[in-house]
Design a protein around this motif. Structure first.
Motif, PDB file in Angstrom:
ATOM      1  N   LEU A 103      42.110  36.844  38.825  1.00  0.00           N
ATOM      2  CA  LEU A 103      41.556  36.123  38.925  1.00  0.00           C
ATOM      3  C   LEU A 103      39.859  36.032  38.404  1.00  0.00           C
ATOM      4  CD1 LEU A 103      41.791  32.973  41.779  1.00  0.00           C
ATOM      5  CD2 LEU A 103      42.698  32.754  39.935  1.00  0.00           C
ATOM      6  N   ASP A 104      39.565  37.408  39.346  1.00  0.00           N
ATOM      7  CA  ASP A 104      38.335  37.864  38.298  1.00  0.00           C
ATOM      8  C   ASP A 104      38.447  38.355  36.865  1.00  0.00           C
ATOM      9  OD1 ASP A 104      36.936  38.520  40.687  1.00  0.00           O
ATOM     10  OD2 ASP A 104      37.364  40.076  40.861  1.00  0.00           O
ATOM     11  N   ALA A 105      39.708  38.579  36.042  1.00  0.00           N
ATOM     12  CA  ALA A 105      39.968  38.629  34.829  1.00  0.00           C
ATOM     13  C   ALA A 105      40.255  37.319  34.314  1.00  0.00           C
ATOM     14  CB  ALA A 105      42.108  39.337  34.975  1.00  0.00           C
ATOM     15  N   VAL A 106      40.213  36.694  34.901  1.00  0.00           N
ATOM     16  CA  VAL A 106      40.268  35.099  33.916  1.00  0.00           C
ATOM     17  C   VAL A 106      38.755  34.667  33.697  1.00  0.00           C
ATOM     18  CG1 VAL A 106      41.315  32.266  34.595  1.00  0.00           C
ATOM     19  CG2 VAL A 106      42.200  34.439  35.014  1.00  0.00           C
ATOM     20  N   SER A 107      38.537  35.058  34.982  1.00  0.00           N
ATOM     21  CA  SER A 107      36.536  34.828  34.886  1.00  0.00           C
ATOM     22  C   SER A 107      36.187  35.917  33.667  1.00  0.00           C
ATOM     23  CB  SER A 107      35.972  34.920  36.010  1.00  0.00           C
ATOM     24  OG  SER A 107      35.292  36.372  36.763  1.00  0.00           O
TER      25      SER A 107
END
Length: 266
Positions: free
Chosen positions: A24-28
């Protein structure tokens, strides 16, 4: 984003939640995308890891119970199954709310496996992110100025930490009933050691309490559960363990307040 993964006792379960957090960090940050199908796979994996963890706890609990004279292979099985199903429902609800929020804001685009809602999914991590340009599906988000936050990772950590402590509490009560023991001790869950100084119910730590009032002179567990906020509240750092028969005999005569005091007398 930094989260307190250390409170998740089981290594495999902890790793699954950390992987989801990293994703999710990579997505954000716009480094990759994600689909609803992939979120579903993570949901299944976390539920499966928790189930395996409970099975391990069940075996350990049976060994401890056997040492105290309870020789029953299915001891705690009801509590295990009940807690597993409760956890599964809560996790499904958390992921469902996350996916529903994305579908409400991105419409059919999110249900398409080839589409990745970078802007919307950044909200899952609690971060603010800029929309990646005038892409179809993002425009109505930015124009309407909608902001929605789904703190999926901290909520998952809270669910797991609370379930761990709930398991200890249930086992202590079940074992006490089986052994006809009335006194239990309040302790700090091992993975929370060093983090309980600010706990709102920390006054109960190390205390000896009575389950039924059979042993006079000790506060009832119900008193701790009725306080505001109560002992064993969501994300509580405390656990509960049954005294042995020998410990209860000493406690009945000595009328000590804490388990530390009791151990000094044995």
């Amino acid at each position: 984003m930094a989260y307190n993964f250390a409170v998740i006792e089981d290594a495999k379960l902890r790793e699954a939640v950390k992987e989801l957090s990293d994703l999710l960090d990579a997505v954000s940050e716009g480094r990759r995308g994600i689909s609803g199908r992939l979120l579903d796979r993570y949901q299944e994996r976390i539920v499966e890891r928790f189930s395996d963890y409970l099975e391990t706890l069940h075996k350990e609990a049976n060994k401890r119970a056997k040492k105290q004279g309870v020789d029953n292979k299915d001891f705690y099985r009801y509590e295990e199954n009940n807690l597993r199903e409760t956890f599964k429902r809560n996790v499904q609800r958390a992921f469902g709310e996350a996916e529903n929020a994305l579908e409400r804001n991105l419409g059919k685009a999110f249900t398409n496996p080839g589409f990745f809602g970078l802007f919307a999914l950044s909200r899952l991590t609690g971060r603010k992110a800029k929309a990646p340009g005038p892409v179809s599906g993002f425009s109505r988000l930015t124009q309407a100025g909608k902001i929605f936050t789904i703190n999926l990772i901290p909520y998952l950590i809270l669910l797991i930490a609370t379930a761990q402590i709930e398991w200890d509490r249930r086992l202590a009560q079940s074992l006490a009933m089986e052994l006809r023991i009335d006194l239990v001790r309040i302790d700090t869950w091992p993975c929370w050691l060093g983090a309980s100084a600010k706990e709102v119910c920390n006054d109960w730590r190390d205390r000896i309490v009575s389950l039924s009032g059979f042993v006079a002179g000790y506060p009832l567990l119900q008193e701790a559960l009725r306080q505001k906020p109560p002992l064993f509240h969501p994300n509580c750092t405390h656990s509960m363990h049954t005294l042995t028969r020998d410990e209860q005999k000493v406690a009945m005569g000595a009328q000590v307040k804490t388990y530390s005091e009791l151990r000094r007398l044995i």
